[in-house]
Design an enzyme around this catalytic site. Sequence first.
Site, PDB file in Angstrom:
ATOM      1  N   ASP A  68     -33.989  53.694   8.195  1.00  0.00           N
ATOM      2  CA  ASP A  68     -34.094  52.292   7.873  1.00  0.00           C
ATOM      3  C   ASP A  68     -35.047  51.904   6.745  1.00  0.00           C
ATOM      4  OD1 ASP A  68     -35.785  52.306  11.094  1.00  0.00           O
ATOM      5  OD2 ASP A  68     -36.545  52.811   9.213  1.00  0.00           O
ATOM      6  N   ASP A  70     -38.066  49.578   5.213  1.00  0.00           N
ATOM      7  CA  ASP A  70     -38.911  48.645   5.125  1.00  0.00           C
ATOM      8  C   ASP A  70     -39.672  48.491   3.798  1.00  0.00           C
ATOM      9  OD1 ASP A  70     -38.829  49.109   7.942  1.00  0.00           O
ATOM     10  OD2 ASP A  70     -40.524  50.421   8.270  1.00  0.00           O
ATOM     11  N   ASP A 146     -50.835  55.474   8.870  1.00  0.00           N
ATOM     12  CA  ASP A 146     -51.597  56.728   9.590  1.00  0.00           C
ATOM     13  C   ASP A 146     -51.825  58.002   8.876  1.00  0.00           C
ATOM     14  OD1 ASP A 146     -48.678  56.887   9.554  1.00  0.00           O
ATOM     15  OD2 ASP A 146     -48.323  57.026  11.767  1.00  0.00           O
TER      16      ASP A 146
END
Length: 462
Positions: A68, A70, A146
């Site tokens: 996907d 983003d 992260d």
Amino acid sequence: MTETVPSSPSAAVAVNLRVIPREQHTISRKNISSGALRVLYRLNEAGFSAFLVGGAVRDLLLGGRPKDFDVATNATPEDVKRLFRNCRLIGRRFRLAHVVFGNEIVEVATFRGSSDDGTGDRHVVDGRIVRDNVYGTIEEDAVRRDFTVNALYYDIADFSVRDYVGGYEDLMRRELRLIGDPVLRYREDPVRMLRAVRLAAKLEFTIAADARAPFDELGELLLQAPPARLFDESLKMFMAGSGLKSFRALDASGLLADVYPLTARALAIRSGATFRAMIEQGMANTDARVAEGKPVTPAFLFAILLWGPVRAQVEKELARGTDMNLAWIRIGNLVMNEQSKHVAIPRRFALAIEEIWSLQPRFENRQKKRVFRLLAHPRFRAAYDFLLLRTGESAETAALAEWWTQAQTLEHDDLAAQMNSMPAAPAVATEDASDAVAAAPKKRPRRRRKRPPGDAVQAPSE
Ligand code: ATP
Ligand code: MG
């Protein structure tokens, strides 16, 4: 230019922008979905900055196919909604825009401020929201992520990659490094430890030494992590095509005991090696199905992961003299309830899992009526596939699996005739073993490879 940006309320991180121009990296627009490109271009034409971000940029740079795409932008969700008719806004505090093109959904997020720690929690003190500046700058958006390799931005304005935290170099070195102080970042969100293990396994990256070091001390924070997130993360680990690698990495990291404590314990006992082989085979089969685009069900995988504990406890229960059916139902329920404290396995899967288990002893009963009843059971297929994975447990189980494989190739009348000529099978499963070998028709039972004597005990962290 270096500046310091808080990655969260508790940490500050130095950011230093490096721009990798178009001709120095390998991202090509050909490999970006048409939906994502349309979103990026339209935002840009409307005067906003627009970037591809996160796993998609990472995977494109590695030559992979992102699942996907983003987008990160300085446009607010309301701006995005105005620009795209095919857009819906989701999320309450941090609103996201989903732009829909047929079956592709492009997630568009406004740069997120430093008050957001990525866990979806508000910062509330005495019931008051103490920080709610949810939108921020691109620098703030980068440092709250992260790993450095997850914080690269592909700029549609000039096709360059922007790197604020040294992610590009880490990507080239194939290393996962946390942004900021690992201990603080894990304390904010312990699930990041699992993400480290999963991404390292999937990408075949190493985890930086300082990101790996806190596992032993902080792993137990996962015992308190939200079970719903651990379920989602479990699906990503085991059902996304790298299940076997993820399982081995999770086991080796020591974190298995903090998410699947019963499994970790069962792997450490005498029969642990057989159980481990079964899990690994189950993971390998699942990976192969994913690779072929076939459907996979989480129920089957969870049934495998918890089989060791179920089996061991059923044996104890039977030794106590509990009725066989009751023992299976009781222990199945007990193990599911215990595991559900850690991982929120949805009810519909839990029921399927318990049924796969409770059907296992029924394979040992070859009375004609019972055989036909089991063959017609709605969960027969899953239970039989499960039995096939258990063949390493004993020669008897292997023979049993072979008998049921063969039984399915026969026409109803032929199978009935064969069973009529068979000595009556005893009803109690555990006494059924020698009979199972004798009854396996035609083909001789496959010889099981004998394990060397010292091989039976294996610590979970090896
Ligand atoms: P995958 O290939 O599995 O989708 P991903 O990195 O894209 O990997 P996502 O869960 O889709 O993982 O998250 C998208 C991005 O959001 C990440 O790349 C990262 O920048 C950020 N992110 C996700 N989870 C966290 C977290 N727990 N803490 C901080 N940032 C996170
Ligand atoms: Mg992703």
